[in-house]
Design a protein around this motif. Structure first.
Motif, short mmCIF file in Angstrom:
data_model
loop_
_atom_site.label_atom_id
_atom_site.label_comp_id
_atom_site.label_asym_id
_atom_site.label_seq_id
_atom_site.Cartn_x
_atom_site.Cartn_y
_atom_site.Cartn_z
N GLU A 137 32.44 79.53 41.08
CA GLU A 137 31.69 78.29 40.88
C GLU A 137 30.38 78.32 41.67
OE1 GLU A 137 33.67 74.46 40.83
OE2 GLU A 137 35.60 75.46 40.59
N GLU A 138 30.40 78.89 42.86
CA GLU A 138 29.16 79.00 43.64
C GLU A 138 28.14 79.85 42.90
OE1 GLU A 138 27.56 80.44 48.06
OE2 GLU A 138 29.65 80.80 47.46
N GLU A 139 28.57 80.96 42.33
CA GLU A 139 27.66 81.82 41.56
C GLU A 139 27.16 81.08 40.32
OE1 GLU A 139 29.41 86.27 42.65
OE2 GLU A 139 30.37 85.08 41.06
N GLN A 140 28.02 80.30 39.70
CA GLN A 140 27.61 79.49 38.55
C GLN A 140 26.45 78.56 38.91
OE1 GLN A 140 30.38 76.94 35.79
NE2 GLN A 140 30.06 75.76 37.66
N TRP A 141 26.60 77.84 40.01
CA TRP A 141 25.56 76.89 40.40
C TRP A 141 24.30 77.60 40.87
CZ3 TRP A 141 25.94 72.65 38.15
CH2 TRP A 141 27.19 72.07 37.90
N ASN A 142 24.43 78.77 41.41
CA ASN A 142 23.24 79.55 41.77
C ASN A 142 22.47 79.95 40.52
OD1 ASN A 142 23.68 79.40 44.54
ND2 ASN A 142 24.80 81.34 44.63
N LYS A 143 23.18 80.22 39.45
CA LYS A 143 22.52 80.54 38.17
C LYS A 143 21.74 79.33 37.66
CE LYS A 143 24.00 84.77 37.13
NZ LYS A 143 23.26 85.89 36.52
N VAL A 144 22.39 78.15 37.70
CA VAL A 144 21.73 76.94 37.25
C VAL A 144 20.49 76.66 38.09
CG1 VAL A 144 21.96 74.43 36.97
CG2 VAL A 144 23.87 75.95 36.35
N LYS A 145 20.62 76.81 39.39
CA LYS A 145 19.47 76.59 40.27
C LYS A 145 18.35 77.57 39.98
CE LYS A 145 22.33 74.76 44.04
NZ LYS A 145 22.90 75.04 45.39
N LEU A 146 18.71 78.80 39.64
CA LEU A 146 17.69 79.80 39.31
C LEU A 146 16.92 79.38 38.06
CD1 LEU A 146 16.36 82.56 39.83
CD2 LEU A 146 18.20 83.61 38.47
N VAL A 147 17.63 78.90 37.05
CA VAL A 147 16.97 78.40 35.84
C VAL A 147 15.95 77.32 36.20
CG1 VAL A 147 17.31 77.04 33.74
CG2 VAL A 147 18.87 78.92 34.25
N LEU A 148 16.37 76.36 37.02
CA LEU A 148 15.51 75.24 37.36
C LEU A 148 14.33 75.66 38.24
CD1 LEU A 148 18.29 72.57 38.00
CD2 LEU A 148 16.79 72.77 36.00
N GLU A 149 14.57 76.57 39.15
CA GLU A 149 13.49 77.04 40.03
C GLU A 149 12.42 77.80 39.25
OE1 GLU A 149 15.46 79.34 42.99
OE2 GLU A 149 16.39 77.59 43.96
N VAL A 150 12.87 78.68 38.35
CA VAL A 150 11.89 79.44 37.55
C VAL A 150 11.12 78.50 36.63
CG1 VAL A 150 11.59 81.21 35.77
CG2 VAL A 150 13.20 81.60 37.67
N ALA A 151 11.83 77.55 36.03
CA ALA A 151 11.16 76.60 35.14
C ALA A 151 10.12 75.80 35.90
CB ALA A 151 12.20 75.65 34.52
N GLN A 152 10.44 75.40 37.11
CA GLN A 152 9.49 74.64 37.95
C GLN A 152 8.24 75.50 38.25
OE1 GLN A 152 9.37 71.55 39.14
NE2 GLN A 152 7.53 71.91 40.38
N GLU A 153 8.46 76.74 38.56
CA GLU A 153 7.35 77.63 38.92
C GLU A 153 6.49 78.00 37.72
OE1 GLU A 153 9.03 80.90 41.10
OE2 GLU A 153 10.09 79.58 42.50
N VAL A 154 7.09 78.03 36.53
CA VAL A 154 6.33 78.41 35.34
C VAL A 154 5.63 77.22 34.72
CG1 VAL A 154 6.50 79.29 32.97
CG2 VAL A 154 7.79 80.39 34.82
N TRP A 155 6.34 76.09 34.58
CA TRP A 155 5.80 74.97 33.82
C TRP A 155 5.50 73.74 34.66
CZ3 TRP A 155 10.06 77.64 31.55
CH2 TRP A 155 9.74 78.35 30.40
N GLY A 156 5.85 73.74 35.92
CA GLY A 156 5.68 72.52 36.70
C GLY A 156 6.95 71.70 36.63
N ASN A 157 6.84 70.39 36.87
CA ASN A 157 8.03 69.52 36.99
C ASN A 157 8.91 69.59 35.75
OD1 ASN A 157 9.80 67.55 37.84
ND2 ASN A 157 8.52 65.89 37.07
#
Length: 372
Positions: free
Chosen positions: A352-372
């Protein structure tokens, strides 16, 4: 083209950092389901356990920053069969074999056609969505996920004594789905995802090699008509996306092949608001098939795998997003994992920890590429 020059906030679904829907079942939920099967607890007690785990899951999704929130498919055994057998005219049964994945056979269970197919106003998924909506409140957008009508096109499901022609079969399926979509909308659903393995099967290398060009063309046209049939009269403020799946069972897959054989029909003859595509490995081929997409919706790139816990490198993901932007404008791209984390209750092989790290990675990359 630079990433910084293309930043743009997106406030409607699908979101820049989005999700496919299913999450790993917590141990408490698995134990409760086993207790129910063995007769140790009642259906009411099982539902109470499901409610508690769904509430925790909703809170966690909101906490990590997801704007679209699901119930993780926590009440289901299968991503598709639980919904399909809830339709009038379809029932579940135990066949001789389960589904075959890469080196693995699933539990033996499937659905079959037993009567005229119709909308079921008492489908349990409606009650489940109402609970999700209440649990989410105004903190995020509740997202419902159901299988595509094309899942009923798999060989052996249609009873030819009830439906002598596949056209008559599809006509009733489409009507049942249209009414189902309208009921979800009436209950407050504004984000619905249609999961579809059939398009994925039609681009498997082995399938393309084994069937005639005429048969492949017919199946693609039938699939596109099914999609357009259920999208007919869709409310303007209801977002309906699709996820094209290539099989996701206990971290295995069902087939390999680029989107090229189906791209013209899938991207050019269906009008979804978004397309979640699996692009986590070379099995899916390159981004060239995206050249057929001329719609105004979003292409959601599944660049981060849900099958393993190892995190992808951010710069690699960003480079692939830029590569896809050669075919679809960057402002029409989004990011997600390639599939859910548990298409069946068994779940993929990660914590489950690895699962949430994946989700966080999606959100972090999206923030860095497109903004909010």
């Amino acid at each position: 083209m630079t990433v910084a020059a293309e930043k743009s906030t997106r406030t409607v679904a699908p979101f820049r950092g989005d999700q496919v829907g299913s999450f790993l079942r917590p141990r408490a939920l698995k134990d409760a389901r086993q207790a129910f099967v063995s007769g140790s607890i009642s259906s009411e007690e099982l539902r109470k356990a499901e409610d508690e785990e769904i509430n925790r899951l909703v809170d966690k999704q909101v906490e990590v920053g997801l704007k679209a929130v699901t119930d993780g498919e926590f009440r289901r055994s299968w991503w598709h069969l639980d919904f399909l057998e809830g339709l009038t005219g379809i029932e579940g049964y135990v066949p001789e074999h389960g589904y075959f994945f890469e080196g693995v056979e699933t539990e033996k269970y499937d659905v079959r056609n037993t009567g005229k197919i119709a909308f079921n106003p008492n489908h349990p998924f409606f009650k489940d969505f109402v609970y999700l909506k209440e649990s989410v409140g105004d903190r995020a957008l509740p997202k419902a996920t159901i299988p595509s009508p094309n899942q009923l096109l798999h060989q052996g499901i249609r009873d030819e004594t009830i439906y002598p022609t596949v056209e008559a079969f599809c006509k009733d399926i489409q009507q049942a789905y249209r009414e189902t979509i309208q009921e979800f909308y009436r209950l407050g659903c504004r984000y619905l995802q249609i999961d579809d393995c059939f398009w994925g099967v039609l681009c498997y290398d082995k399938v393309v090699e084994d069937i005639s060009e005429e048969e492949l063309t017919n199946l693609k046209e039938l699939s596109a008509k099914n999609v357009q049939g259920i999208l007919k009269d869709k409310p303007a403020d209801l977002v309906i996306t699709t996820h094209i799946c290539r099989g996701n069972y206990a971290s295995t897959f069902a087939g390999s092949g680029a989107y090229e054989p189906v791209a013209k029909e899938l991207f050019g003859q269906t009008d979804y608001d978004g397309y979640f595509l699996e692009y986590d490995t070379e099995r899916s081929g390159g981004f060239e098939p995206l050249r057929f997409y001329k719609g105004q919706g979003q292409i959601v790139l599944g660049l981060i795998t849900s099958k393993t816990g190892e995190l992808e490198a951010k710069e690699d993901i960003k480079a692939r997003i830029q590569e896809a932007a050669k075919y679809v404008p960057l402002e029409q791209l989004c990011l997600s994992t390639q599939c859910g984390f548990a298409s069946t209750e068994e779940g993929n092989h990660l914590t489950e920890e690895e699962q949430w790290n994946k989700v966080k990675l999606v959100l972090e990359v999206a923030q860095e590429v497109w903004g909010n």
